[in-house]
Scaffold this motif. Structure first.
Motif, PDB file in Angstrom:
ATOM      1  N   ILE A 149       0.858  -1.196   0.000  1.00  0.00           N
ATOM      2  CA  ILE A 149       0.000   0.000   0.000  1.00  0.00           C
ATOM      3  C   ILE A 149       0.889   1.240   0.000  1.00  0.00           C
ATOM      4  O   ILE A 149       0.893   2.016   0.941  1.00  0.00           O
ATOM      5  CB  ILE A 149      -0.958  -0.017   1.216  1.00  0.00           C
ATOM      6  N   ASP A 150       1.662   1.447  -1.063  1.00  0.00           N
ATOM      7  CA  ASP A 150       2.542   2.613  -1.204  1.00  0.00           C
ATOM      8  C   ASP A 150       3.272   2.926   0.099  1.00  0.00           C
ATOM      9  O   ASP A 150       3.043   3.975   0.720  1.00  0.00           O
ATOM     10  CB  ASP A 150       1.734   3.856  -1.628  1.00  0.00           C
ATOM     11  N   ALA A 151       4.146   2.019   0.509  1.00  0.00           N
ATOM     12  CA  ALA A 151       4.815   2.113   1.806  1.00  0.00           C
ATOM     13  C   ALA A 151       5.456   3.483   2.050  1.00  0.00           C
ATOM     14  O   ALA A 151       5.484   3.968   3.185  1.00  0.00           O
ATOM     15  CB  ALA A 151       5.864   1.011   1.928  1.00  0.00           C
ATOM     16  N   GLU A 152       5.930   4.115   1.001  1.00  0.00           N
ATOM     17  CA  GLU A 152       6.625   5.404   1.189  1.00  0.00           C
ATOM     18  C   GLU A 152       5.632   6.489   1.605  1.00  0.00           C
ATOM     19  O   GLU A 152       6.028   7.562   2.055  1.00  0.00           O
ATOM     20  CB  GLU A 152       7.428   5.794  -0.064  1.00  0.00           C
ATOM     21  N   LYS A 153       4.354   6.222   1.455  1.00  0.00           N
ATOM     22  CA  LYS A 153       3.364   7.233   1.849  1.00  0.00           C
ATOM     23  C   LYS A 153       2.729   6.932   3.206  1.00  0.00           C
ATOM     24  O   LYS A 153       1.743   7.543   3.600  1.00  0.00           O
ATOM     25  CB  LYS A 153       2.297   7.364   0.767  1.00  0.00           C
ATOM     26  N   LEU A 154       3.302   5.956   3.907  1.00  0.00           N
ATOM     27  CA  LEU A 154       2.807   5.625   5.249  1.00  0.00           C
ATOM     28  C   LEU A 154       3.914   5.863   6.266  1.00  0.00           C
ATOM     29  O   LEU A 154       5.066   5.525   6.027  1.00  0.00           O
ATOM     30  CB  LEU A 154       2.397   4.149   5.323  1.00  0.00           C
ATOM     31  N   THR A 155       3.557   6.462   7.400  1.00  0.00           N
ATOM     32  CA  THR A 155       4.523   6.550   8.496  1.00  0.00           C
ATOM     33  C   THR A 155       3.909   5.932   9.748  1.00  0.00           C
ATOM     34  O   THR A 155       2.680   5.912   9.910  1.00  0.00           O
ATOM     35  CB  THR A 155       4.928   8.005   8.809  1.00  0.00           C
ATOM     36  N   PHE A 156       4.775   5.441  10.622  1.00  0.00           N
ATOM     37  CA  PHE A 156       4.326   4.732  11.817  1.00  0.00           C
ATOM     38  C   PHE A 156       4.837   5.427  13.063  1.00  0.00           C
ATOM     39  O   PHE A 156       5.968   5.924  13.088  1.00  0.00           O
ATOM     40  CB  PHE A 156       4.857   3.290  11.809  1.00  0.00           C
ATOM     41  N   GLU A 157       4.007   5.431  14.091  1.00  0.00           N
ATOM     42  CA  GLU A 157       4.419   6.032  15.361  1.00  0.00           C
ATOM     43  C   GLU A 157       3.933   5.126  16.491  1.00  0.00           C
ATOM     44  O   GLU A 157       2.752   4.778  16.544  1.00  0.00           O
ATOM     45  CB  GLU A 157       3.748   7.411  15.474  1.00  0.00           C
TER      46      GLU A 157
END
Ligand SMILES: [Zn+2]
Length: 455
Positions: free
Chosen positions: A346-354
């Motif tokens: 799912i477009d990993a570069e457009k997801l961030t995790f916290e």
């Protein structure tokens, strides 16, 4: 069995009931907690019987209290642990004032009666009886009533372990989380909490490109991207993992209840069939099937979602929070990596995790002298009963002690006085209450367990 040795301590009924009423009457709703008032009450109460108590505040008002009975050192130490804070209660929903501690219809009513001032009262009563009866202890018995469990324990048990380990650490710990008997077809099966799941709360942010709501194909809608994330994680079914506690729990129940035997023996023989077996069980025993499901795999639940600013603006950002619970043997670092891998299409570069909060899972095995004593004492109080370890899907302060190497059991001995699922709901619920009978039963069993284990 010596009849004189095992008996219900009817004579403490008034004392332990009164103590619990007083504790409920001190409002320790967390936040803010205000546990210091309750620690002062307990210190005064215990000092009248010659105990020396030490009070520790992690912040103004956030008190915990510790006291100790010295043993000869021939045996390991044992801590009777409880937390003094409670969750919020909306008085309008209750049939009594939730902070009255009123005694009526054979119950003590109020917030904390079950979770867990009832256990505090039983543990304090046990300490007093050990002293009063001059029990010769071969190891130290400690009592700690702490702040802040209902938030995350950082201002209570964790604070004490980090700053005053020599005051609170013990080889064995008895705490909340188990003890309530499950009524099965033939007998009561008493639970001992030996394991709890870990927590990984995390936030995912999806990025996109903003645009006008009338031109959907020109923009890159962050809500649509998050929709895929929620769909993927919310529907994810991880592999089945049967930890020792859960295997013993299923085996134990199957042994006591013929109607469950056919289900659990199939599940244990072939864990891959678990979902199918539990679907079948749910047709006749839905509450039990639903209790088991989250205990055999890691779960991920979407709990919060935010996105968008205006009716006609395609959002460039959307964020969602997930409550992930992992089993003993798993850890939060590897789990977060697994989650990222699940989303890599799912477009990993457009997801961030916290990460928001993480607690590792924990488990104490049953092959210990304390577990054996609990089992034999229960069997003397109730000759036909069963005893089983169980895993909690939520967390308790036991996790801090297990991390330091203590063996921890959740054990507040209680006989079922309502159907099992109703009792469980009363914790944190409306009209929380504990029967006076269970206060006496709990004190009698706990006192016997501690006395026998330590002498
Ligand atoms: Zn609790």
């Amino acid at each position: 069995m010596n009849e004189m040795q095992v008996k219900l301590l009817k004579e403490v009924e008034e004392e332990v009931t009164h103590l619990l009423s007083d504790l409920i009457h001190i409002n320790t709703t967390n936040p803010p907690g205000n546990e210091t008032e309750a620690t002062k009450y307990l210190a005064e109460h215990l000092s009248k019987e010659g105990f020396k108590c030490e009070l520790y505040e992690s912040a103004p008002g956030r008190g915990s209290v510790i006291t100790r009975l010295k043993g000869t050192g021939e045996k390991p130490s044992l801590l009777l642990l409880s937390h003094l804070d409670v969750v919020v209660a909306n008085a309008e929903e209750w049939s009594v004032d939730p902070f009255s501690g009123v005694v009526k219809d054979g119950f003590v009513w109020g917030r904390g009666a079950l979770d867990m001032k009832g256990m505090t009262a039983i543990e304090v009563m046990t300490m007093k009886l050990l002293k009063r009866n001059n029990v010769k202890l071969k190891g130290d018995v400690l009592l700690a009533a702490t702040a802040d469990e209902e938030q995350d324990g950082l201002a209570g048990a964790d604070y004490l372990l980090r700053n005053y380990p020599q005051k609170i650490f013990a080889d064995y710990v008895l705490n909340e989380g188990g003890g309530l008997a499950i009524p099965t077809q033939s007998k009561n099966v008493y639970t001992v909490q030996t394991a709890e799941k870990g927590i990984l709360w995390f936030k995912v942010k999806a990025k996109g490109t903003p645009g006008h709501g009338s031109m959907p194909d020109v923009a890159d809608n962050a809500i649509m991207r998050m929709n895929k994330v929620v769909d993927k994680l919310g529907n994810y079914r991880s592999q089945i993992l049967l930890v020792p506690t859960v295997k013993q729990f299923l085996n134990g129940l199957a042994g006591e209840d013929a109607s469950l035997q056919q289900f659990f023996s199939r599940l244990l023989a072939n864990p891959a069939l678990s979902d199918q077996v539990l679907d079948e069980l749910a047709k006749t025993a839905k509450p039990l099937a639903e209790e088991i499901r989250p205990r055999i795999r890691m779960t991920i639940t979407p709990t919060i979602i935010h996105g968008g600013v205006k009716e006609n603006v395609i959002p460039s950002e959307c964020e969602a929070v997930f409550d992930c619970r992992i089993l003993p043997g798993q850890n939060t670092t590897e789990t977060l990596q697994l989650i990222k891998n699940l989303l890599k299409d799912i477009d990993a570069e457009k997801l961030t995790f916290e990460e928001i909060q993480k607690n590792e899972p924990s488990e104490s095995l049953t092959e210990t002298p304390l577990y054996d004593v609990i089992k034999s004492v229960l069997e003397e109080f109730e000759p036909n009963c069963g005893v089983t370890p169980m895993l909690m899907t939520g967390g308790t302060d036991s996790r801090f002690f297990r991390k330091m190497g203590s063996v921890c059991y959740g054990f507040q001995p209680m006989r079922p006085d309502k159907p099992y699922d109703e009792i469980v709901k009363r914790e944190h619920g409306i009209d929380e209450r504990i029967s006076v009978e269970n206060l006496v039963f709990g004190t009698s069993v706990l006192y016997e367990v501690v006395k026998r284990f330590m002498s």
